[in-house]
Design an enzyme around this catalytic site. Structure first.
Site, PDB file in Angstrom:
ATOM      1  N   HIS A 132      -9.284   1.456   5.005  1.00 47.31           N
ATOM      2  CA  HIS A 132      -7.999   1.615   5.694  1.00 47.31           C
ATOM      3  C   HIS A 132      -8.185   2.546   6.896  1.00 47.31           C
ATOM      4  O   HIS A 132      -8.960   3.499   6.835  1.00 47.31           O
ATOM      5  CB  HIS A 132      -6.948   2.175   4.733  1.00 47.31           C
ATOM      6  CG  HIS A 132      -5.577   2.125   5.306  1.00 47.31           C
ATOM      7  ND1 HIS A 132      -5.124   3.066   6.203  1.00 47.31           N
ATOM      8  CD2 HIS A 132      -4.576   1.223   5.160  1.00 47.31           C
ATOM      9  CE1 HIS A 132      -3.896   2.744   6.574  1.00 47.31           C
ATOM     10  NE2 HIS A 132      -3.536   1.635   5.951  1.00 47.31           N
ATOM     11  N   ASN A 186       0.868  -1.181   0.000  1.00 42.98           N
ATOM     12  CA  ASN A 186       0.000   0.000   0.000  1.00 42.98           C
ATOM     13  C   ASN A 186       0.904   1.230   0.000  1.00 42.98           C
ATOM     14  O   ASN A 186       1.520   1.539   1.009  1.00 42.98           O
ATOM     15  CB  ASN A 186      -0.895  -0.035   1.249  1.00 42.98           C
ATOM     16  CG  ASN A 186      -1.669   1.248   1.460  1.00 42.98           C
ATOM     17  OD1 ASN A 186      -1.817   2.057   0.542  1.00 42.98           O
ATOM     18  ND2 ASN A 186      -2.168   1.437   2.673  1.00 42.98           N
ATOM     19  N   TRP A 187       0.970   1.907  -1.146  1.00 40.60           N
ATOM     20  CA  TRP A 187       1.917   3.024  -1.269  1.00 40.60           C
ATOM     21  C   TRP A 187       1.419   4.294  -0.580  1.00 40.60           C
ATOM     22  O   TRP A 187       2.164   5.259  -0.461  1.00 40.60           O
ATOM     23  CB  TRP A 187       2.199   3.322  -2.740  1.00 40.60           C
ATOM     24  CG  TRP A 187       2.887   2.208  -3.473  1.00 40.60           C
ATOM     25  CD1 TRP A 187       3.292   1.014  -2.949  1.00 40.60           C
ATOM     26  CD2 TRP A 187       3.250   2.195  -4.851  1.00 40.60           C
ATOM     27  NE1 TRP A 187       3.888   0.257  -3.924  1.00 40.60           N
ATOM     28  CE2 TRP A 187       3.873   0.952  -5.107  1.00 40.60           C
ATOM     29  CE3 TRP A 187       3.114   3.091  -5.904  1.00 40.60           C
ATOM     30  CZ2 TRP A 187       4.355   0.602  -6.362  1.00 40.60           C
ATOM     31  CZ3 TRP A 187       3.585   2.744  -7.159  1.00 40.60           C
ATOM     32  CH2 TRP A 187       4.206   1.512  -7.377  1.00 40.60           C
ATOM     33  N   SER A 190       3.740  -2.035  10.208  1.00 42.62           N
ATOM     34  CA  SER A 190       5.199  -2.124  10.342  1.00 42.62           C
ATOM     35  C   SER A 190       5.763  -3.505   9.977  1.00 42.62           C
ATOM     36  O   SER A 190       6.688  -3.985  10.616  1.00 42.62           O
ATOM     37  CB  SER A 190       5.638  -1.715  11.754  1.00 42.62           C
ATOM     38  OG  SER A 190       5.242  -0.376  12.017  1.00 42.62           O
ATOM     39  N   GLY A 245       2.933   2.345  10.664  1.00 43.89           N
ATOM     40  CA  GLY A 245       3.917   3.409  10.454  1.00 43.89           C
ATOM     41  C   GLY A 245       4.649   3.820  11.718  1.00 43.89           C
ATOM     42  O   GLY A 245       5.333   4.845  11.747  1.00 43.89           O
ATOM     43  N   GLU A 282      -5.144  -4.666  10.734  1.00 41.21           N
ATOM     44  CA  GLU A 282      -4.108  -3.652  10.909  1.00 41.21           C
ATOM     45  C   GLU A 282      -4.340  -2.891  12.214  1.00 41.21           C
ATOM     46  O   GLU A 282      -5.111  -1.929  12.230  1.00 41.21           O
ATOM     47  CB  GLU A 282      -4.134  -2.666   9.744  1.00 41.21           C
ATOM     48  CG  GLU A 282      -3.871  -3.313   8.405  1.00 41.21           C
ATOM     49  CD  GLU A 282      -3.276  -2.317   7.409  1.00 41.21           C
ATOM     50  OE1 GLU A 282      -2.218  -2.638   6.858  1.00 41.21           O
ATOM     51  OE2 GLU A 282      -3.845  -1.234   7.215  1.00 41.21           O
ATOM     52  N   GLY A 342       3.012  -1.094   4.186  1.00 45.90           N
ATOM     53  CA  GLY A 342       3.037   0.324   3.821  1.00 45.90           C
ATOM     54  C   GLY A 342       4.467   0.766   3.543  1.00 45.90           C
ATOM     55  O   GLY A 342       5.004   0.555   2.452  1.00 45.90           O
ATOM     56  N   GLY A 343       5.099   1.343   4.551  1.00 43.73           N
ATOM     57  CA  GLY A 343       6.430   1.930   4.403  1.00 43.73           C
ATOM     58  C   GLY A 343       7.450   1.039   3.702  1.00 43.73           C
ATOM     59  O   GLY A 343       8.182   1.496   2.817  1.00 43.73           O
TER      60      GLY A 343
HETATM   61  P1  PGA Z   1       3.100   0.355   7.551  1.00 41.44           P
HETATM   62  O1  PGA Z   1       1.626   0.574   6.951  1.00 41.44           O
HETATM   63  O2  PGA Z   1       3.629  -0.931   6.965  1.00 41.44           O
HETATM   64  O3  PGA Z   1       3.882   1.562   7.073  1.00 41.44           O
HETATM   65  O4  PGA Z   1       2.983   0.296   9.025  1.00 41.44           O
HETATM   66  C1  PGA Z   1       0.746  -0.495   6.796  1.00 41.44           C
HETATM   67  C2  PGA Z   1      -0.578  -0.011   6.267  1.00 41.44           C
HETATM   68  O5  PGA Z   1      -1.050   1.039   6.735  1.00 41.44           O
HETATM   69  O6  PGA Z   1      -1.185  -0.624   5.373  1.00 41.44           O
END
Ligand code: PGA
Length: 252
Positions: A96, A9-10, A214, A174, A168, A235-236
């Site tokens: 999300h 997920n960018w 994360s 994040g 999540e 995400g990241g």
């Molecule tokens: P993250 O984000 O890997 O940066 O924690 C995950 C997400 O929100 O889908």
């Protein structure tokens, strides 16, 4: 046997030109690695065509991060599922926690989008998860139950093969804090049991449940080793090929 499903997920990162270059690098790296999982990336709307130019006939699915709850009309700034389908996008992330937190989406408003996406035959990754405050006050199960019951309201059993759940925990997104594999697996098991009570054992057993929050190269293996964790929504760590590839190849 549930096939592992790893998604990137960018969020609001990567303009069209950056996204195209990334997609070219990712495709090359994935081909060389022999990655053997279901793979997806979700660029921002405007970068989707550039990414599709590269990934259209590849094993990497291109998805959207959100969509409108109507097909067309006077909804300034919104993107119809029909526009996504016209491009060739058949998967969408809905609900999300950032959409819930910053844009006022609720399980009921997300439900409208889920039903519309399913009407058009799209695959939906439906995100659920609790805040730290909810977890600490012992409300985890209550929150997940509300999100599953209301978010999936009126979703027919025969459409459940188009639904993926992403668990999540909001406090892990994040932040560098990951749920322990045990805590994540407990939440996934609870989600699976809830789906069993809403639908059937068979549907619950086939359901793909991704963990998100994360996820990195150094924790993906321990998470994926858990019985109820079938994938990851990243995400990241999906923003650089060098970070994402080891996650896509965690089982190699
Ligand atoms: P993250 O984000 O890997 O940066 O924690 C995950 C997400 O929100 O889908």
């Amino acid at each position: 046997m549930r096939k592992a499903y790893i998604a990137g997920n960018w969020k609001m990162n990567m303009c069209p030109s950056e996204a195209k270059a990334y997609a070219q690098d990712l495709l090359k790296a994935v081909k060389e690695s022999g990655a053997d999982v279901k793979m997806m990336v979700a660029p921002p709307f405007v970068s989707i065509p550039a990414v599709l130019d590269v990934l259209k006939d590849s094993p990497i699915i291109v998805a959207a991060q959100n969509m409108a709850d109507h097909d067309s009309g006077a909804y300034t700034g919104e993107v119809s599922p029909l526009f996504l389908l016209d491009l060739g996008v058949k998967t969408v992330i809905l609900g999300h926690s950032e959409r819930r937190q910053y844009y006022g989406e609720t399980s009921a408003s997300i439900n409208k989008k889920i039903l519309l996406a399913l009407k058009h035959g799209m695959e939906v990754i439906y995100c659920v998860g609790e805040t730290l405050e909810q977890r600490e006050s012992g409300k985890l199960e209550e929150v997940l139950t509300e999100q599953l019951q209301n978010g999936l309201k009126d979703v027919k059993a025969e459409d459940m093969d188009k639904i993926v759940i992403a668990y999540e925990p909001v406090w892990a997104i994040g932040t560098g804090k990951t749920a322990t594999p045990e805590d994540a697996d407990d939440a996934h098991l609870f989600i699976r049991k809830t789906i069993e009570s809403l639908y059937s054992k068979d549907i619950a057993e086939k359901l793909i449940i991704q963990y998100g929050g994360s996820v990195k190269a150094n924790n993906v293996k321990a998470l994926m080793a858990k019985e109820n964790i079938d994938g990851a929504l990243v995400g990241g760590a999906s923003l650089k090929v060098n970070d994402f590839l080891p996650i896509l190849t965690y089982n190699k």
